[in-house]
Design an enzyme around this catalytic site. Structure first.
Site, PDB file in Angstrom:
ATOM      1  N   ASP A 213      54.879 -40.105  18.185  1.00 53.59           N
ATOM      2  CA  ASP A 213      56.100 -40.028  17.383  1.00 53.59           C
ATOM      3  C   ASP A 213      55.953 -39.116  16.175  1.00 53.59           C
ATOM      4  O   ASP A 213      56.888 -38.382  15.828  1.00 53.59           O
ATOM      5  CB  ASP A 213      56.544 -41.429  16.953  1.00 53.59           C
ATOM      6  CG  ASP A 213      55.463 -42.191  16.217  1.00 53.59           C
ATOM      7  OD1 ASP A 213      54.415 -42.471  16.828  1.00 53.59           O
ATOM      8  OD2 ASP A 213      55.652 -42.505  15.023  1.00 53.59           O
ATOM      9  N   SER A 307      38.974 -45.795  10.939  1.00 56.49           N
ATOM     10  CA  SER A 307      39.803 -46.699  10.146  1.00 56.49           C
ATOM     11  C   SER A 307      39.495 -48.175  10.296  1.00 56.49           C
ATOM     12  O   SER A 307      39.869 -48.965   9.437  1.00 56.49           O
ATOM     13  CB  SER A 307      41.279 -46.454  10.460  1.00 56.49           C
ATOM     14  OG  SER A 307      41.532 -46.641  11.840  1.00 56.49           O
TER      15      SER A 307
END
Length: 322
Positions: A213, A307
């Site tokens: 996206d 992360s």
């Protein structure tokens, strides 16, 4: 959503001071084997060693810590597939308040159990048929809670940027920073800090191929919505970039690399076997992009934000053991 001031390096530095002594200053790892395979010097900011096992604690604590006392007395709410859920739950506990967390029914069991273990009430929903943002706002309003979203919040974005700030303090100037992209808070905060300190640095985001996206949105010049992606990178399984994060990333991000689930698994296996660390799929996507040659114009010195490492033993074995 109300307009907010632009995110700045000063915001990230203030967040760093606020979380100091509460969040961990995570290690930066290097590997000659990795450097040889990639053809560059790679510096990995290992946020899998952060509290709750992911970078999300930085932003959650920075946001909850700035609530007024009267709101802290009432509590906080959040919606998340797992890491922000745990982070908000722990931040609330640290600051003496309560948390109610909205999580998808198919969130990894280990993440749901950890969130409850930090003292939060967990409410579930169907991520494929229900709108978590609308549900989260309704939940917070109904119970009088302060909503701490996982990325679309200036204090959350500033907190996440402290990961890049610490990395650059340790490594000195880097030519590129490679960061996983979900809602865009980590890369927005990191890019804000990195480009302010080193204006020539190249910012590269990484998304799972099934959920691009942000790549599509940057190409279109506006936020684009895709079907909710089905990918092993559950922390990046979002349909639309954040309303606040996207303008920052539109201005500062140079490129988006895409990786397949198979490439993510390869990176997880490499991290385990050669770096001796456990990464969850979302945490391994930047490493996957480097190992798979997905980053164009590869520079000499590269920073990577790994992360998180929140994955249970059974799922890790199922993915990596084959």
């Amino acid at each position: 959503m109300a307009a907010v001031p632009p995110l700045t390096l000063a915001d990230v530095r203030e967040a760093a001071a606020r979380i100091e002594g509460v969040a961990h200053r995570t290690p930066v790892l290097t590997s000659r084997t990795l450097d040889s395979l990639v053809g560059a010097e790679v510096f990995i900011k290992a946020e899998n060693f952060q509290r709750v096992g992911a970078f999300k604690f930085r932003g959650a604590y920075n946001a909850v810590a700035q609530l007024p006392p009267e709101q802290l007395a009432k509590g906080v709410a959040a919606y998340s597939s797992g890491n922000h859920a745990q982070a908000t739950a722990l931040a609330a506990r640290e600051l003496g308040t309560r948390a109610v967390i909205l999580m998808p029914e198919d969130a990894p069991r280990s993440k749901r159990e950890a969130t409850a273990g930090y003292g939060a009430e967990v409410v579930t929903y169907d991520r494929y048929t229900e709108d978590r943002t609308a549900l989260g706002h309704a939940l917070a309003e109904d119970r009088g809670l302060a909503l701490i979203p996982p990325y679309d919040h200036p204090h959350v974005m500033a907190g996440q940027g402290t990961a890049a700030l610490e990395l650059l303090e340790e490594t000195g100037p880097l030519d590129a920073l490679v960061v996983p992209v979900g809602g865009g808070g980590l890369i927005a905060g990191s890019a804000t800090a990195a480009t302010a300190l080193h204006p020539g640095i190249r910012i590269v985001g990484v998304e799972p191929e099934a959920g691009d996206d942000t790549r599509r949105s940057l190409a279109a010049g506006a936020r684009v919505t895709v079907p909710v992606p089905r990918t092993i990178a559950d922390g990046q399984a979002l349909a639309t970039p954040g309303e606040l994060t996207f303008p920052v990333n539109q201005r500062l991000v140079d490129a988006i690399a895409l990786v397949t689930d198979a490439e993510i698994v390869t990176a997880m296996r490499f991290a385990f076997e050669r770096l001796k660390i456990v990464l969850e799929p979302s945490g391994a996507t930047p490493l996957a992009a480097l190992l798979a040659g997905r980053v164009d114009r590869l520079p000499r010195r590269i920073g990577v934000i790994a992360s998180g490492g929140n994955i249970d033993a059974a799922r890790f074995t199922a993915l990596v053991g084959g």
